[in-house]
Motif scaffolding. Sequence first.
Motif, short mmCIF file in Angstrom:
data_model
loop_
_atom_site.label_atom_id
_atom_site.label_comp_id
_atom_site.label_asym_id
_atom_site.label_seq_id
_atom_site.Cartn_x
_atom_site.Cartn_y
_atom_site.Cartn_z
N PRO A 118 0.84 -1.20 0.00
CA PRO A 118 0.00 0.00 0.00
C PRO A 118 0.88 1.25 0.00
O PRO A 118 2.03 1.20 0.44
CB PRO A 118 -0.77 -0.10 1.32
CG PRO A 118 -0.57 -1.48 1.83
CD PRO A 118 0.68 -2.01 1.21
N THR A 148 -1.11 -4.77 -9.64
CA THR A 148 -1.55 -3.41 -9.30
C THR A 148 -1.27 -2.50 -10.49
O THR A 148 -0.53 -2.86 -11.39
CB THR A 148 -0.87 -2.90 -8.03
OG1 THR A 148 -1.48 -1.66 -7.64
CG2 THR A 148 0.62 -2.66 -8.24
N SER A 191 -7.58 5.87 -10.24
CA SER A 191 -7.28 5.30 -8.93
C SER A 191 -6.44 4.05 -9.10
O SER A 191 -6.26 3.54 -10.20
CB SER A 191 -8.58 4.96 -8.19
OG SER A 191 -9.25 3.95 -8.91
N ARG A 251 -5.60 0.24 -8.90
CA ARG A 251 -6.32 -1.04 -8.97
C ARG A 251 -5.41 -2.09 -8.35
O ARG A 251 -4.21 -2.10 -8.58
CB ARG A 251 -6.56 -1.35 -10.44
CG ARG A 251 -7.44 -2.50 -10.73
CD ARG A 251 -7.83 -2.54 -12.18
NE ARG A 251 -6.74 -2.10 -13.07
CZ ARG A 251 -6.91 -1.82 -14.34
NH1 ARG A 251 -8.12 -1.85 -14.87
NH2 ARG A 251 -5.89 -1.47 -15.10
N ASN A 297 -10.48 -8.52 -7.42
CA ASN A 297 -10.23 -7.14 -7.01
C ASN A 297 -10.05 -7.09 -5.49
O ASN A 297 -10.73 -7.82 -4.76
CB ASN A 297 -11.41 -6.24 -7.39
CG ASN A 297 -11.44 -6.02 -8.88
OD1 ASN A 297 -10.39 -6.06 -9.55
ND2 ASN A 297 -12.62 -5.81 -9.42
N ARG A 313 -8.60 -4.35 -2.01
CA ARG A 313 -8.19 -3.01 -1.59
C ARG A 313 -6.67 -2.98 -1.47
O ARG A 313 -6.06 -3.98 -1.08
CB ARG A 313 -8.80 -2.68 -0.23
CG ARG A 313 -10.30 -2.53 -0.27
CD ARG A 313 -10.89 -2.81 1.10
NE ARG A 313 -10.43 -1.84 2.08
CZ ARG A 313 -11.08 -0.71 2.36
NH1 ARG A 313 -12.22 -0.45 1.76
NH2 ARG A 313 -10.61 0.14 3.23
N SER A 368 -4.90 -1.91 0.82
CA SER A 368 -4.46 -2.27 2.18
C SER A 368 -4.33 -3.79 2.33
O SER A 368 -3.58 -4.27 3.19
CB SER A 368 -5.41 -1.70 3.23
OG SER A 368 -6.72 -2.16 2.97
#
Length: 372
Positions: A49, A89, A97, A99, A106, A108, A110
């Motif tokens: 992240p 990613t 944004s 991905r 998919n 997040r 984090s």
Amino acid sequence: MSALTALQLQDFRSYAALALTLDERPVVLFGANGAGKTNILEAISFLAPGRGMRRAALDAPVRHGCASGAWGVHAQLKHDEDDPFALGTGLDPQKRSRRVRIDGQNARPSALADLLRLVWLTPAQDRLFAGPRGARLRFFDRLVLSLHPEHGRNATAYERAMRDRQRLLDEGGADPAWLQACEQQMAEAGVKIMCARADALAHLQEQINARAQSAFPQADLHLEALYEDAPEVTAPDLLDALVQGFSRGRHRDGAAGRCLSGPHRANLHVLWRAKAMPAALSSTGEQKAMLIGLTLAHARAVAAKDNTPAPLVLLDEACAHLDANRRAALIDEVCAMQGQGWLTGTDQHLFEAFGDRGQCFEVAEGTARAVE
Ligand SMILES: Nc1ncnc2c1ncn2[C@@H]1O[C@H](COP(=O)(O)OP(=O)(O)OP(=O)(O)O)[C@@H](O)[C@H]1O
Ligand SMILES: [Mg+2]
């Protein structure tokens, strides 16, 4: 052992398309200035992240002249004998944004932190000891974050409350109850920040102390609070002490236009233990050796934590200022790590001490060629 067994870049900085097939050994990337070595490490750093090791804007890595306006990084990540995960990613140009995909689903950003931990050292950090206090605290906070994932959330909450309080002070005549509410929020987040930092510092120091014979100088770390009456983390009423400190500082902070006391004012001191001297006074090569020592201790601290995968360690130009002994010692340390190490340098001969313990790639003109 945690390692990338494949890495692919698409329209990422100087690469139109790059595909590396890897085994679990440490990876060496060598090539001329501007060849694209750091770009590969940066691509890996987006598998965690955040904004990557260059702290870049999301669209900055898009290859100049590429029509799609998107970039992508894909990797196979293997932990011990488990089946590898597919991580992906990139920039979604429609949504502007990031991905993230994990095993084709998919996810997040984090969620990446649960699968892959990263520790990195870049030449931009070379001035860390002699440079500004704030940069050193940011470096340390990133380290804290890798041991305490909730640290980022607490830091954000603290900063938001601090901004709200400052706005009230700047406007003047605010209802004391509003100020008090902001200060309570600051103190609550501040306690968590201070405790996480103290815990991370102890773990780091423990790892440093465990290597008495290391080629990398042992450091003594100390976190100094840069304000009067600063409470210790061990204070029985830490929360109250912070609340009272903020309350007492209202007049001063209003006049200064910023908050002059609190955990955001901490200063990390690094001392060369054997010389009992601040790290900032050491030579360029000595400072680099201390930084590498800290980074390796950080990696071991993360690896020692329960339920946390061993981190991959990205060392950009770490060998640059090291003499042959320290270089060989670094290579031994990297080979002994439980997470794959990635090293860059301009010359292959810098990495001779790897022998066949590492895998070597020559980077040039948008490609990376495996060499013996
Ligand atoms: N968005 C982009 N599109 C295309 N090329 C880019 C982009 N961003 C950076 N580059 C180019 O990537 C090249 C390689 O950069 P990189 O930092 O990876 O080199 P390096 O091999 O690490 O060099 P050094 O040894 O000097 O550190 C640079 O020439 C830079 O101009
Ligand atoms: Mg570079």
